[in-house]
Design a protein around this motif. Sequence first.
Motif, mmCIF file in Angstrom:
data_model
loop_
_atom_site.group_PDB
_atom_site.id
_atom_site.type_symbol
_atom_site.label_atom_id
_atom_site.label_comp_id
_atom_site.label_asym_id
_atom_site.label_seq_id
_atom_site.Cartn_x
_atom_site.Cartn_y
_atom_site.Cartn_z
ATOM 1 N N MET A 297 1.933 40.308 10.536
ATOM 2 C CA MET A 297 3.358 40.040 10.446
ATOM 3 C C MET A 297 3.957 40.918 9.370
ATOM 4 S SD MET A 297 5.349 36.625 11.051
ATOM 5 C CE MET A 297 5.581 36.238 9.375
ATOM 6 N N PRO A 361 -17.714 36.281 11.712
ATOM 7 C CA PRO A 361 -16.401 36.695 12.233
ATOM 8 C C PRO A 361 -15.247 35.870 11.656
ATOM 9 C CG PRO A 361 -17.896 36.055 14.016
ATOM 10 C CD PRO A 361 -18.521 35.626 12.733
ATOM 11 N N VAL A 362 -14.064 36.389 11.916
ATOM 12 C CA VAL A 362 -12.829 35.668 11.668
ATOM 13 C C VAL A 362 -12.397 35.123 13.031
ATOM 14 C CG1 VAL A 362 -10.374 36.024 11.174
ATOM 15 C CG2 VAL A 362 -12.107 37.072 9.710
ATOM 16 N N THR A 363 -12.035 33.851 13.097
ATOM 17 C CA THR A 363 -11.575 33.332 14.389
ATOM 18 C C THR A 363 -10.057 33.278 14.391
ATOM 19 O OG1 THR A 363 -11.958 31.113 13.538
ATOM 20 C CG2 THR A 363 -13.618 32.020 15.008
ATOM 21 N N LEU A 364 -9.488 33.528 15.545
ATOM 22 C CA LEU A 364 -8.035 33.542 15.663
ATOM 23 C C LEU A 364 -7.604 32.260 16.359
ATOM 24 C CD1 LEU A 364 -7.869 37.198 16.959
ATOM 25 C CD2 LEU A 364 -7.406 36.441 14.633
ATOM 26 N N ARG A 365 -6.765 31.518 15.664
ATOM 27 C CA ARG A 365 -6.215 30.307 16.272
ATOM 28 C C ARG A 365 -4.874 30.669 16.874
ATOM 29 N NH1 ARG A 365 -4.392 27.345 12.459
ATOM 30 N NH2 ARG A 365 -5.566 28.470 10.898
ATOM 31 N N SER A 366 -4.558 30.100 17.997
ATOM 32 C CA SER A 366 -3.192 30.311 18.488
ATOM 33 C C SER A 366 -2.673 29.009 19.051
ATOM 34 C CB SER A 366 -3.158 31.416 19.526
ATOM 35 O OG SER A 366 -3.967 31.026 20.612
ATOM 36 N N GLY A 367 -1.370 28.834 18.859
ATOM 37 C CA GLY A 367 -0.739 27.588 19.270
ATOM 38 C C GLY A 367 -0.631 27.587 20.742
ATOM 39 N N ARG B 452 3.639 28.811 7.457
ATOM 40 C CA ARG B 452 3.943 29.477 8.718
ATOM 41 C C ARG B 452 2.809 29.244 9.715
ATOM 42 N NH1 ARG B 452 2.701 33.935 11.211
ATOM 43 N NH2 ARG B 452 1.412 34.780 9.555
ATOM 44 N N ARG B 453 1.587 29.365 9.205
ATOM 45 C CA ARG B 453 0.445 29.153 10.075
ATOM 46 C C ARG B 453 0.434 27.733 10.604
ATOM 47 N NH1 ARG B 453 -4.521 30.615 8.937
ATOM 48 N NH2 ARG B 453 -4.850 32.791 8.510
ATOM 49 N N ALA B 457 0.921 27.016 14.286
ATOM 50 C CA ALA B 457 -0.445 26.699 14.715
ATOM 51 C C ALA B 457 -1.228 27.966 15.048
ATOM 52 C CB ALA B 457 -0.447 25.741 15.901
ATOM 53 N N GLU B 458 -0.893 29.071 14.372
ATOM 54 C CA GLU B 458 -1.623 30.315 14.576
ATOM 55 C C GLU B 458 -2.249 30.741 13.268
ATOM 56 O OE1 GLU B 458 0.826 33.433 15.986
ATOM 57 O OE2 GLU B 458 1.304 32.380 17.841
ATOM 58 N N GLY B 459 -3.271 31.524 13.369
ATOM 59 C CA GLY B 459 -3.813 32.032 12.124
ATOM 60 C C GLY B 459 -5.221 32.537 12.305
ATOM 61 N N ASP B 461 -9.063 32.496 10.692
ATOM 62 C CA ASP B 461 -9.945 31.733 9.813
ATOM 63 C C ASP B 461 -11.234 32.504 9.601
ATOM 64 O OD1 ASP B 461 -8.012 29.837 10.190
ATOM 65 O OD2 ASP B 461 -9.100 28.900 11.849
ATOM 66 N N LYS B 488 -7.528 21.047 10.153
ATOM 67 C CA LYS B 488 -7.977 22.066 11.098
ATOM 68 C C LYS B 488 -6.801 22.938 11.531
ATOM 69 C CE LYS B 488 -11.295 22.571 14.768
ATOM 70 N NZ LYS B 488 -12.182 21.901 15.710
ATOM 71 N N ALA B 489 -5.635 22.298 11.634
ATOM 72 C CA ALA B 489 -4.444 23.061 11.998
ATOM 73 C C ALA B 489 -4.098 24.073 10.911
ATOM 74 C CB ALA B 489 -3.270 22.122 12.235
ATOM 75 N N LEU B 490 -4.569 23.835 9.707
ATOM 76 C CA LEU B 490 -4.365 24.787 8.613
ATOM 77 C C LEU B 490 -5.518 25.792 8.515
ATOM 78 C CD1 LEU B 490 -3.010 22.838 5.508
ATOM 79 C CD2 LEU B 490 -1.997 24.810 6.593
ATOM 80 N N GLY B 491 -6.490 25.647 9.381
ATOM 81 C CA GLY B 491 -7.614 26.579 9.352
ATOM 82 C C GLY B 491 -8.775 26.132 8.485
#
Lengths: 367, 603
Positions: A297, A361-367, B452-453, B457-459, B461, B488-491
């Motif tokens: 971002m 690894p780094v995992t990517l969370r997405s809404g 923001r994350r 709900a993105e980010g 970890d 978990k929603a915060l990573g």
Amino acid sequence: MKFRGKRQSLLEALTIVGSVVAPRSIKPILQNLRLVVDPGGATLLATDLEVAIRYRVELIEVEEGGDVLLPVQRLLGIFREADGEEVTFASDDRALRISCGKGSFKVLAEDPDEFPVVPSFDDEKAFVLDKDPFRLLIRKTTFATAREKTRYAFNGVRFEVEGDTARMVATDGKRMAVKSVGIDNPQDIKAGHIIPTKGLQTFDKVLTDSDEQVRINLEDRQVMIRTGCAEVSSRLVEGSFPRYDAVIPKNTVLSAPFEKQALLSALKQAAILTNDESRSVRLSFSEGKLVLTSRAMDVGEARVELETEIEGEAIDVAFNPDFLVEGIKVMDAERLKISVSGKDTPARIDGEEDFVYVVMPVTLRSG
Amino acid sequence: MASLIRVLPEEIANRIAAGEVIERPAAVLKELVENAFDADATHLEIDLEAGGTRLVRVRDDGHGMSTDDLALCVQSHATSKIASIDDLFRVASFGFRGEALPSIASVSETTILSRRAEDEVGARLQCRGGEIEGPVPAGGPVGTTVEVRNLFFNVPARRKFLKAERTELSQALEVVTRLLLPEPDVGVRVSHNGKRVLEIAPDRDLRGRVGALFGRRLVEPLLETEVQDGDISMHALIGPPSLARTNTRQQYLFLNGRYIKDRSLSFAIKDAYRGLIMPKEHPVTFLFIQVNPGDVDVNVHPTKTEVRFRDKDRVFGLVRRGVRARLLEDGADRPLKMGSQQAGAPATRATMLADLERELFSDSPTGSPAREADGPSVTFVPTAVPDDQVSTNPCKGHARARPVPLTEADAGMSGRFIQIHRSYIVVESSEGLRIVDQHALHERRLYEELLRRFESAEGEDQRLLVPEVVDLGAADQALLLDKSDDLKALGIEVEPFGGTSVCVQSVPLALSRLSPEDLVLGLVATLQEEGAKLDRRELCSEVAAGLACRAAVKFNDSLPDDEIAALLAWSARNPDARNCPHGRPVAVSVDLRELENQFQRKK
């Protein structure tokens, strides 16, 4: 005390010894180094109570021996800034008069009795390692230790000796570097200790080119090494260290070979468009190629493509690019291989003989 | 056999009803002043004795009542304002239930004198404990005077609950404040035991009225804003973050001119100040909201301070957005306080009242109640606030200078910045220089990132190669695992791990500076403090603030130039990030003119 020495060799010694001195210490006396002069030369001693060093310097001429405490930073300043090739030291009451080129300095000295005892090397229990393999162990692992000071074991490197193998393992909990070297171990020494990062960095500094071998003495509480001109001791770190062989992934779903330089360059390019808060690069392996992408971002996006022949199934997995770059950089190999075990399980990089680097690894969370 | 159940005589019913609404003299005063407003009065004379327990008298210059109306007004549910049930939902006037005067009259000795402009003679009605005498013709000025003596003389049980004289007086003055704030064109004079305690002339506007009631020093820094969304509008005077208090006493909320309390609007205000003040602080706010009377039910409780909105979310949104937008707009530079320049803290109503009471109740007979006026319209002078009134800053030793935004131009100015004492970054700016608190700025940046994350709900970890096991003890383990879904929603992925330990499997990439153990301990600390009460959103704001503070660079951390540049660039892109999540300023500025003054180059 009265002697003459070479400015350059004294400066080199002071730089190494000075690196042991803590920049801010609760004990002001430790901001000093101890200078002991005998007819054969000078010994510089310093400690921060965790790491201690004795460093031997040859002198041109000694008229009179002595023993004083001198402030390291001031001395370093003098030797760096002054001109002239020779330096003359002469006691002047409680001070020391230093003449160097056009400069003349009078530095107040302190009582050496106040200084803590710097341990000396016990030759009897020592074992011998070739200098180069020992240096390799240090340089290929120490970078992977934790920078934050919390879990003590991760602020050091595990040093193992068993049979004809010596090994160092370092991790910060997110990546791990393991390096082994073959040794002669006639005494059949078996040991496993955690050496703090600072101790290893000091070891590395005194492993100069003039020596072929280094003598190592592992005790319960400390480790000491001895080279031609220096003895360095370091306290050991207490705590449990993860078992490296349990961490290294055995089963991988994909592996792909790369030219080291090409991969490094691709990673560095992709890392440009990341930032502190979102430092990750996605590695997309598919038939015949690897695509590296990054997106942050407020920064931008990057995409870099590399050719490779993958073995196994196509997969996307993301990493902190710094971890990959740091590990790959230390490898002595033209070609290396990345093996991935899953999106959220460790990957390993192989290339150099007897060296394995593991990254989570780094995992990517997405809404 | 006679029936055991009887209809209560009206007199008794009134006395019981009175207890619901009229619990103290302040409540009497409120009813009387509201009636005066409904009669279009422009000036009120209020006389109190013994905190109002002996006498509450309100004289207005409104339109008065006819003799017939006067006779009716002390009868139950007699009201001029509602004729049918439909009217109940369109009430725009103050009194409407028709309970007030009869209730008051039933528990006191009440005299009402009233004359309309068109009548030559007025009328007087007396009522003692509900027994009505009159009305009889009586002379007097146009308007109505209601005199309520010896409240609860016939209800000893109630009388026992009356508080000390000064408490009753302070409640009465608070009522006057709440009623007069939204009516700037009404003047008032209040006397207590024959001494003048408050005199306010009609003011030009809201700012003038707040100033008259709370003192110029409080009103001067307030920010004014007006926003509208369809038929909902808000006019507000709000305190800048630096004016925050430790209590909510200086939060006034008015709906259609009526003082109300509303939990959700309080939260809207709090949310608007999120990140600008510390979680435990409360801003100074005067909010005046107008909605269509048909869209709000004020008939929820007899005291009418609680309301129900038809469209709560719209009102909430307008308040939150309006306040927030105004706060973020306020980016003007405030100078670093230097040397002897001590900013006077604004007066609070509490101290003004304390002052007043000291005079009124002091043994010394010499104290004059009406002091020299601060302005032409006020009779008491606000004094400086004692230290404990102003909320203290958690990070010691920092002057509460007003934070300033850094602009792109400032940050980019040929890269001229320097880190001093490994703690502050000094940046050259167009007006002079700015001093940035490296910890506060980095903390704010991390906080925004975490929030923001959470909200998106993105980010990213970082999974741990060696999961971190932390022993917390049973209570803290339960506390943490209870919130594990939210975390978990915060990573932050935590799992139970044998006994009383937890195991950390992943951490947000943005927090990789923090060791997983520190992270977990920080979480537990936050949860212990606030955890149980917070909803998910609030929890995450708290957690983000707590973790950002722990993960941010500290004082005495030396920073490479490129990191400093990145921080300043972020700041320039986020000009509203003027405070750390705990409310401390991110930067203060020193104006060149101030430097010139200090060096005596200019006079």
